[in-house]
Motif scaffolding. Structure first.
Motif, mmCIF file in Angstrom:
data_model
loop_
_atom_site.group_PDB
_atom_site.id
_atom_site.type_symbol
_atom_site.label_atom_id
_atom_site.label_comp_id
_atom_site.label_asym_id
_atom_site.label_seq_id
_atom_site.Cartn_x
_atom_site.Cartn_y
_atom_site.Cartn_z
ATOM 1 N N UNK A 1 0.848 -1.200 0.000
ATOM 2 C CA UNK A 1 0.000 0.000 0.000
ATOM 3 C C UNK A 1 0.882 1.249 0.000
ATOM 4 N N UNK A 2 1.519 1.518 -1.105
ATOM 5 C CA UNK A 2 2.432 2.679 -1.172
ATOM 6 C C UNK A 2 1.695 4.014 -1.008
ATOM 7 N N UNK A 3 0.386 4.040 -1.198
ATOM 8 C CA UNK A 3 -0.357 5.295 -1.059
ATOM 9 C C UNK A 3 -0.523 5.724 0.395
ATOM 10 N N UNK A 4 -0.303 4.804 1.346
ATOM 11 C CA UNK A 4 -0.425 5.132 2.754
ATOM 12 C C UNK A 4 0.822 5.861 3.243
ATOM 13 N N UNK A 5 0.601 6.925 4.018
ATOM 14 C CA UNK A 5 1.725 7.721 4.525
ATOM 15 C C UNK A 5 2.435 7.059 5.696
ATOM 16 N N UNK A 6 1.698 6.365 6.514
ATOM 17 C CA UNK A 6 2.248 5.774 7.736
ATOM 18 C C UNK A 6 2.042 4.271 7.683
ATOM 19 N N UNK A 7 3.096 3.528 8.001
ATOM 20 C CA UNK A 7 3.064 2.077 7.819
ATOM 21 C C UNK A 7 3.055 1.280 9.122
ATOM 22 N N UNK A 8 2.993 1.961 10.265
ATOM 23 C CA UNK A 8 3.060 1.256 11.543
ATOM 24 C C UNK A 8 1.777 0.468 11.786
ATOM 25 N N UNK A 9 1.894 -0.704 12.447
ATOM 26 C CA UNK A 9 0.711 -1.514 12.754
ATOM 27 C C UNK A 9 0.041 -1.052 14.056
ATOM 28 N N UNK A 10 -1.222 -1.364 14.175
ATOM 29 C CA UNK A 10 -1.971 -1.049 15.385
ATOM 30 C C UNK A 10 -2.619 -2.292 15.956
ATOM 31 N N UNK A 11 -3.587 -2.082 16.839
ATOM 32 C CA UNK A 11 -4.227 -3.193 17.528
ATOM 33 C C UNK A 11 -4.956 -4.120 16.576
ATOM 34 N N UNK A 12 -5.513 -3.564 15.490
ATOM 35 C CA UNK A 12 -6.270 -4.411 14.565
ATOM 36 C C UNK A 12 -5.341 -5.358 13.816
ATOM 37 N N UNK A 13 -4.127 -4.904 13.470
ATOM 38 C CA UNK A 13 -3.148 -5.779 12.837
ATOM 39 C C UNK A 13 -2.695 -6.870 13.807
#
Length: 855
Positions: A303-315
């Protein structure tokens, strides 16, 4: 649930028809170890879930030498599309289990399809109803539910003493609505409530209209329960409308806060001061650190269109759910769905989100949430909340926990405010508060409405009015209000609050249970008892030692002293004329004291020889005569004086004698007298002023009057000589300020009222009110009968002065004699000293001494 049923049936009918059409010519994928997933590829949550699931299957295959396959279908956020995707997975892909979507609207339809196919579905929806696993027995909930999250929010609200919350939620029938009843219950447990539910439509114009509504409300605590895109638009509009300033409070739920890591920092300026709650997972563990690095790389490539790549609780939850399914499939040697379901439910391992095990087909609830605060272009982690322990700055063992969030340190509030928002405010364009004031109070000292016919205006006076002004003045903010006179009963006045005619009521309004149906009362500012007032009657005094009561102790002491002094003066003058007054010191003291009292009480005393002693004695006898006659008269008065006692001892006496009793017109007391004290209604008579009460009691029209304690104080102060409180008192509500139910003012006014009381202002106002009705109270026997020296000081000065003059005159007249006596004594001493050398006749010495002692 009805909506879900209708939608599910419609989709299933469509799927059954479509299934037969697709049955022929379809290439079926068979083989062991195929799992499916339905995600919303158009959302950030779905994107994180998709990458995390792929990583979990890949990691499991590599570490366990397996070859499981993952088939992912995109629902595009549409429930119907999710159902079709699930049908595709079960019919064509022949998956053994499905990892479900995050939104409940989609998960419910996927669960229906999976149950028809008798394969497990691991749901990732965070708003699953409690009845879900009963309806779909193959469903396993692998995400934490919202109930504990709502308890965490309630704990935040309670920490800052806010009592009303406006809930803003998404108006699209989403799963977020499921959390509102849980929030309402949690708030109620801490004494707060939801003041307004505001559904926010997706359109910007409608959103602005809804924000205008809550801007005009008093409540300033807003709970945002929206998805990320809608929440961002909401905050931007709220910021433009001046709703991100001082005194506003914005709290966000997990739906927004758990994705705050993915939001572009350019949008943060419109979110300053937001406090959020999100699910906690141990992001400092090496296991997560390794996952984080690999996730960012894979996510950026996909997903190169996303600015931030960090994972959260859902991941993290998606990774753990996929891993749990892989573990179950590894242990399952049968393609039977029931057997696989059993293996899933027996899983127990340490996942990225914590310990993974299931209870009643649901993931064991997480007991910790993280509290964050948006500051400038970032968000800070304030601390943590645990359902069992409360708030703490750290989750490590041994951390200090507290039930109050204030211990987490400084909070950055909207408007960069250092002070804690009070949670409500009066809109700047609002009208003054309409304060109802009763115009029929029987005791004008408490509240009095004075009409000015010249300008047709009313002025408001009295203790209750002054106390309300002092209370408002002690509040930390300005309160604009206006008093309005009300002519009617107190019950009708309180009902006006329910009808929105008034914003508050100030006056001598008693706290009564029936009135609480329409209003809320502040802390009572008066005594909460009912008092019985009755006339007084005579009571004969039977006290002992009454013979000393005519005079005070000081008077007795002074009378004794002046007697002894006068006796001493007479003895001093008369001793030279009376040989019997001479002798030893002890004998002369006895003669002097006897002379004092025998001469005082007997006119037949010995004949006096000196004019000086006669002068002192005449004045002394005159004063003694006055004092003794006064003593006799006052003692007689005391023996016949009467005390005061109530004419009626208790309520039973009134009821037994069938007596009439009085009460305040328009008061709740009439109900209390009939329903609690059991008086007959025909034995009750109402009055509207203290004078009417007094006249009724004097004329014996009524035998007693029942007044609330504040009124009883005023009445007895004014008529202290005639009436008295009798019998036991009866607990009632007391007086308080009144507000409509749910008014945010109640808490602040009560707090200010307590401050006024604790600082002595309440007592000061009450003392001033009672002083205005001051009267001379019934005196005690000590004050009535005992006479003090102040009543006789002229006589004491007269007799003491006369005796002093006589004594001084005597000493002056006898000064020559004194010198002769001194000379004789000196001569006598010389003669004695020459006894051995020149003895003289003793008779000569004696003769000299005797001659010297002659007058």
């Amino acid at each position: 649930m009805d909506t879900y049923n209708i939608l599910s049936l419609g989709v299933l009918v469509f799927l059954i028809i479509a299934q037969k059409a697709m049955a022929n010519g379809v290439e079926k994928t068979t083989g062991r170890g195929i799992m499916g997933a339905v995600v919303d590829g158009s959302s950030r949550i779905g994107k994180e879930q998709k990458v995390a699931m792929k990583m979990a299957v890949r990691d499991f295959n590599n570490s366990n030498n397996q070859s499981f396959f993952l088939q992912i279908q995109d629902s595009q956020g549409q429930p119907l599309q999710a159902a079709l995707a699930a049908q595709e997975l079960t019919d064509r892909q022949k998956v053994q289990a499905i990892l479900g979507p995050q939104r409940w609207e989609e998960a419910s339809l996927v669960a229906e399809v999976a149950s028809q196919a008798r394969i497990p579905i691991i749901s990732l929806a965070d708003a699953t109803p409690v009845w879900a696993t009963e309806r779909w027995p193959f469903m396993v909930q692998a995400s934490s539910n919202q109930d504990l999250q709502m308890r965490a929010i309630a704990a935040i609200v309670h920490s800052w003493e806010w009592y009303h919350v406006t809930v803003i939620y998404e108006d699209n029938g989403s799963s977020m609505v499921e959390g509102i009843p849980l929030l309402s219950d949690s708030l109620r447990e801490v004494g707060a409530e939801i003041s307004r539910l505001l559904p926010v439509p997706p359109s910007v114009s409608s959103m602005v209209k809804e924000l205008e509504k809550i801007k005009q409300d008093h409540c300033r605590v807003f709970l945002v329960h929206l998805s990320v895109p809608l929440a961002i638009r909401l905050f931007q509009k709220a910021n433009e409308m001046g709703m991100m300033k001082k005194d506003y409070v914005w709290i966000t739920t997990n739906a927004f806060t758990s994705l705050i890591h993915s939001i572009n920092t350019s949008t943060f300026p419109s979110m300053q001061g937001i406090v959020g709650v999100r699910s906690y997972f141990p992001d400092k563990k090496p296991q997560f650190q390794d996952f984080d690095k690999r996730f960012e790389t894979l996510f950026a490539s996909e997903y190169p269109e996303e600015d931030i790549n960090k994972p959260g609780i859902y991941a993290v939850q998606a990774y753990d759910a996929a891993w749990a399914l892989c573990l179950a499939m590894k242990e399952s040697y049968s393609k039977d769905g029931q057997h696989l379901l059993g293996n899933i439910l027996t899983n127990d391992f340490d996942g990225l989100s914590g310990q993974i095990h299931f209870i009643n087909q649901k993931l064991a609830p997480a007991d910790k949430f993280q509290v964050i605060n948006v500051v400038h272009r970032r968000y800070t982690e304030l601390g943590f909340w645990s359902d069992r322990l409360g708030f703490s700055k750290s989750v490590h063992e041994g951390s200090a926990y507290n039930s109050c969030m204030k211990n987490l340190g400084h909070i950055f509030w909207p408007g960069d405010s250092e002070s804690t928002p009070r949670g409500w405010a009066i809109p700047t364009n609002s009208k003054p508060l309409q304060i109802g004031v009763p115009n029929m109070s029987s005791f004008k000292q408490y509240v009095n409405v004075v009409h000015n016919p010249i300008n047709n205006n009313n002025s408001f006076e009295g203790f209750a009015i002054d106390l309300f002004k002092a209370t408002v003045a002690s509040m930390p903010y300005f309160l604009h209000y206006k008093f309005i006179s009300f002519q009617g009963t107190y019950d009708n006045l309180v009902e006006q609050l329910h009808l929105k005619k008034f914003d508050a009521v100030v006056g001598d309004v008693a706290l009564v249970a029936s009135r609480c149906e329409h209003a809320e009362f502040t802390y009572p500012y008066t005594e909460s008892v009912l008092v019985m007032i009755v006339p007084v009657q005579a009571r004969t005094s039977k006290r002992e030692l009454l013979f000393i009561k005519p005079f005070t102790k000081a008077m007795w002491a002074l009378a004794l002293a002046i007697n002894l002094y006068n006796g001493f003066v007479v003895w001093m003058i008369e001793r030279n004329y009376c040989p019997e007054h001479r002798g030893s010191v002890l004998n002369q003291i006895g003669i002097m004291i006897g002379l004092s009292f025998t001469t005082l009480f007997s006119l037949q005393g010995e004949k006096l020889h000196s004019n000086l002693s006669r002068m002192a004695m005449v004045v002394w006898l005159f004063v003694a005569l006055v004092i003794t006659q006064t003593y006799t008269a006052n003692l007689t008065s005391i023996l016949t004086v009467t005390g005061l006692e109530p004419t009626v001892a208790d309520v039973q006496s009134l009821q037994n004698s069938n007596s009439m009793v009085g009460y305040c017109r328009g008061s709740f007391v009439t109900r209390y007298l009939t329903e609690v004290l059991r008086f007959r209604s025909e034995n009750l008579k109402s009055y509207k002023s203290p004078d009417e009460y007094a006249q009724g009691l004097r004329s014996r029209e009524i035998a007693a009057a029942f007044l609330e304690a504040p009124f009883a104080k005023l009445f007895l102060t004014k008529y202290c000589n005639e009436f008295i409180a009798a019998g036991p008192t009866y607990k009632v509500g007391g007086f308080g300020f009144v507000f409509p139910r749910g008014s945010p003012l109640v808490h602040d006014v009560t707090k200010a009222l307590l401050n006024v009381s604790e600082h002595g202002k309440l007592q000061e106002l009450e003392k001033a009110m009672l002083a205005s009705e001051k009267c001379v109270d019934v005196k005690s026997e000590d004050e009535i009968s005992s006479l003090s020296p102040s009543s006789f000081w002229v006589l004491f000065i007269l007799t003491g002065g006369t005796s002093t003059v006589a004594l001084v005159s005597y000493l002056i007249q006898r000064r020559k004699m004194i010198w002769r006596l001194i000379l004789a004594i000196m001569i006598g001493k010389k003669q004695l000293s020459r006894r051995n050398s020149n003895v003289e006749s003793p008779a000569n010495s004696v003769g000299i001494i005797e001659f010297s002692m002659q007058p």
